[in-house]
Write a protein that holds these residues in place. Sequence first.
Motif, mmCIF file in Angstrom:
data_model
loop_
_atom_site.group_PDB
_atom_site.id
_atom_site.type_symbol
_atom_site.label_atom_id
_atom_site.label_comp_id
_atom_site.label_asym_id
_atom_site.label_seq_id
_atom_site.Cartn_x
_atom_site.Cartn_y
_atom_site.Cartn_z
ATOM 1 N N HIS A 68 0.804 -1.229 0.000
ATOM 2 C CA HIS A 68 0.000 0.000 0.000
ATOM 3 C C HIS A 68 0.831 1.269 0.000
ATOM 4 O O HIS A 68 0.346 2.316 -0.391
ATOM 5 N N GLN A 69 2.108 1.186 0.430
ATOM 6 C CA GLN A 69 2.947 2.386 0.405
ATOM 7 C C GLN A 69 3.834 2.443 -0.844
ATOM 8 O O GLN A 69 4.630 3.377 -0.982
ATOM 9 N N ASP A 70 3.701 1.485 -1.735
ATOM 10 C CA ASP A 70 4.454 1.560 -2.999
ATOM 11 C C ASP A 70 4.088 2.852 -3.726
ATOM 12 O O ASP A 70 2.925 3.269 -3.725
ATOM 13 N N HIS A 71 5.064 3.476 -4.355
ATOM 14 C CA HIS A 71 4.793 4.755 -5.010
ATOM 15 C C HIS A 71 4.198 4.521 -6.404
ATOM 16 O O HIS A 71 4.761 3.804 -7.218
ATOM 17 N N ALA A 72 3.067 5.130 -6.646
ATOM 18 C CA ALA A 72 2.372 4.882 -7.914
ATOM 19 C C ALA A 72 1.976 6.180 -8.601
ATOM 20 O O ALA A 72 1.934 7.244 -7.984
ATOM 21 N N THR A 73 1.681 6.066 -9.901
ATOM 22 C CA THR A 73 1.115 7.177 -10.668
ATOM 23 C C THR A 73 -0.107 6.676 -11.425
ATOM 24 O O THR A 73 -0.046 5.624 -12.077
ATOM 25 N N PHE A 74 -1.203 7.405 -11.298
ATOM 26 C CA PHE A 74 -2.412 7.113 -12.069
ATOM 27 C C PHE A 74 -2.711 8.303 -12.981
ATOM 28 O O PHE A 74 -2.490 9.446 -12.609
ATOM 29 N N ASP A 75 -3.212 8.000 -14.175
ATOM 30 C CA ASP A 75 -3.689 9.053 -15.081
ATOM 31 C C ASP A 75 -5.206 8.983 -15.174
ATOM 32 O O ASP A 75 -5.775 7.901 -15.343
ATOM 33 N N LEU A 76 -5.848 10.131 -15.121
ATOM 34 C CA LEU A 76 -7.275 10.228 -15.425
ATOM 35 C C LEU A 76 -7.389 10.788 -16.842
ATOM 36 O O LEU A 76 -6.870 11.866 -17.130
ATOM 37 N N PHE A 77 -8.022 10.034 -17.726
ATOM 38 C CA PHE A 77 -8.160 10.479 -19.114
ATOM 39 C C PHE A 77 -9.406 9.856 -19.731
ATOM 40 O O PHE A 77 -10.017 8.972 -19.139
#
Lengths: 536, 536
Positions: free
Chosen positions: B34-43
């Motif tokens: 749960h603390q892994d660093h992530a990136t999400f895109d909203l498109f």
Amino acid sequence: MASLLRNTNPLVSPLLTDKYQFTMAYAYWKGKRHQDHATFDLFYRRNPFKGSFAQFAGLDEILRFMSSFKITNDDLDFLKKDMSQCDPGYFKWLKNLDCSEVTIHAHKEGNIVFPKEPLVRVDGPLGILQLLETPFLNLTNYATLMTTNARRMRIAAGQDKTLLEFGCRRAQGPDGALSASRYSYIGGFDASSHVLAGKMFGIPIKGTHAHSWVSSMKDTSEINVRNLTYFKNGQKKEIDFVDFVLENQKKLGWTATNKGELAAFIDYALAFPTYFLGLVDTYDTLSSGIPNFLIVAYSLYQLGYLPIGVRLDSGKLSTLSRKTRKMFQDFAKKTSTPHFAKLKIVASNDINEGVLYDLKKEGSEIDIYGIGTHLVTCQAQPALGAVFKLVEINDEPRIKLSNSFGKITVPGKKNSYRLFGKNGQAITDVMTLFDEQPPQAHKQYTCCDFFDSHKKISVIPSKVEPLLQKVWDHKLIHKLPHVKEIKEFGDSQAQKFDPKLFQRKDPISYPVTLSSKLYEKMHQLWDEALAPQIFD
Amino acid sequence: MASLLRNTNPLVSPLLTDKYQFTMAYAYWKGKRHQDHATFDLFYRRNPFKGSFAQFAGLDEILRFMSSFKITNDDLDFLKKDMSQCDPGYFKWLKNLDCSEVTIHAHKEGNIVFPKEPLVRVDGPLGILQLLETPFLNLTNYATLMTTNARRMRIAAGQDKTLLEFGCRRAQGPDGALSASRYSYIGGFDASSHVLAGKMFGIPIKGTHAHSWVSSMKDTSEINVRNLTYFKNGQKKEIDFVDFVLENQKKLGWTATNKGELAAFIDYALAFPTYFLGLVDTYDTLSSGIPNFLIVAYSLYQLGYLPIGVRLDSGKLSTLSRKTRKMFQDFAKKTSTPHFAKLKIVASNDINEGVLYDLKKEGSEIDIYGIGTHLVTCQAQPALGAVFKLVEINDEPRIKLSNSFGKITVPGKKNSYRLFGKNGQAITDVMTLFDEQPPQAHKQYTCCDFFDSHKKISVIPSKVEPLLQKVWDHKLIHKLPHVKEIKEFGDSQAQKFDPKLFQRKDPISYPVTLSSKLYEKMHQLWDEALAPQIFD
């Protein structure tokens, strides 16, 4: 009792309305007509979705709105500023206004209903009634449309399928989402993905994982917690589940599947060993998703956990579901695990009423449908167009004509009845004047068409059901039913009608009719209201 | 500052979400990811309404949601019960969860945007980010769709028309209505009928009266308050306005009009002498409504009050508006009152984008449009279908393939830029890897197509605009703009593009492109992710 009721959405207030309601209320007040006794009917004009029925909903919210009706000081400050030309006495009147002089008769929430008949009849002083129009329409229009849409999907899918509402992200804002969950449940769905709907209404909620879960992993080296607890001969044991699965992968011979997907399935199974359902289309459904799912599901099975199934979210669903079922059956045979032949197949992705019929026809192997966009936006027809019309004032019926023929209203304070035939099926809904003798069981009754004086139905009903029940008499008079009760009532109504009414293609139409007296009254007022055509 | 922000709709909470977000968050937590660093895109993937653009909205609500993110004890009690198989430690983690480890970059609210480019980029720990997906989509999908729909209607109507949003009763519930008012304003509408939108957002609100007002009267005997105050030569005077109007009626020769309608117009004028606008289609527009309106309007005019105009709500609007204008002009000539030739004609009733184009072509005489159903339900396409996809985790880009080609995502944490040509018009939006050199003004730059390696655009931009601005860096970093500022920005954006982009028929398409490095990265990951096809 009334004081305990709150609007589901705290945004709902008397200001959830069109400004012209406040200008009209002012003009009524200014002209000393605000206490005139009036009757308004809430009804719709055409059945939605090219069908022959609608299913009424939203009554609970209307009654909550009535109970909590209060124009706050804050609201008054805004109105005073916006309508600064108005007499200050008006705002004093608004400050003390409530629904204690109003009476409401309505169809039971969840009832099957038809065009032009009053779904809600509102009696009371003209001023307050005018202020109820927009909120009443806002709270019933989408509710009824959504319930009808869900009912049509339930009919399309058949009684043996499980239907899940998945629309939260595509609905019209937060409340669109919450309403969608509530009314799809009333309209025949089994559960929703929407957590808030679960909390607020007690609707069962469902959900497992998304594509992001699958794409979050690259391979099993990223799994941090590898051990799974299981029970063997009543004893608690632990196993390195990752190694166990990877061994099974080799044994089963599916070694070229996507590694990240397999890792993600393993990690999900570690968290939910008793509820393992895999979304299988992140990379390729048949060559990677299903094999990876089976590898993990079989491993769980060997440790005493029963896997649930898979979800398909893209591609041609009927073909994919049949191929998936075949793979499940082959696997069950090969591994002597009959459970695997009957694993659940969930399908989502752009499902609508037509797709449900098509999938049935094509012999799909889908058990459970997750439906979002087309359900909650009512894509096939996103508005019902119910209206709220003045039909009587100071005991005199009023008619609204129009340049559009279909927009003519049925005048007067009315009752309405559903007449049933010997086979228990409804024959017609007939509207009568408020004060005339209702139709009676086993007695002949003449029902008239709206416009054609020669078109009449003569009926000897075996049963007569009054459709408008008193629900508000200066205050709420019954406890509001739980959403589950409304659903059960809604689910039971279709059987009261000819099934041909509900078919998608060429549904028969259901006659809504007038008593002879109401027919005469309507046409008399029509003649009186028409001005001679002096322009052209 | 952050603590002062509240959600517009108090229903908005972390539970406004799909259950699978909470099951996934659990599985992340349980698997210590749960603390892994992530990136999400909203498109979004395809432009709505068969057009070539969308107009982004909903950012304000997203930031309010972030600010107020808190899972309450009440929420936790519900979740614990619903997810009773889960480790209790999970709920402790949820209890303290907030958005203080999240960073957000986004397009400016009101910007013109295109498919596949990130509208919002979210960086932070995987667990919390997963819980943002559904609320973010709920708060932007309809907002962006609605704003785009309004913008298309503004373009269709032309800059010289006044556009009013009238959708409160047809929207998807209370919040659908409020959102519709807000986003139609941002999308180019001038005002709304919705009182709550006026109070909450400061949007101008408009409204006069409905058919019920007109049908509430039978004749002038029902007018209780007959006197009108007016000013002559600076002196306050009073007149029996009913008698005055009835005399004018005789003089003007329109004696056979509907009596109830005339009475209702008189009564309304008595309440709103400075703002008299009549709804003229309750009985018959041309033979009754317009003459009755003119009789009353002329009477007001003689007493020094300037009448506003009429509203048409049924029939063929172009013909009726032209005939109405002709009657106004004839009347102005006959009575030597030039004001009457230019009275406003408002039209409502089932207006949509196509109707606006048709009315323009047919030379209608309408000044003001009131648009409800088709605007707020986005009838032509009621869902946008924006998505929120994981594109990077622990500094490694991730791709989602799919059985449907169009559902493939552009991997990696990205930036994006709008490149402008010499004429000031935008040429392309280009996405780059997060850490590569941005395109620079006056320097040649190569932009690649998503799929076709031979399709490239070489650009020497005269200006480069970074599209993603940081708006949340562990907390809100700017004060939220007022809706009026967002509207002004939104209204100014269309001029930055080739006008052919906005035409209804065959709009040109706008290229969204990739930097060479991003193109390479994407196709490398694609190859790696594909499993060999071992089934058929």
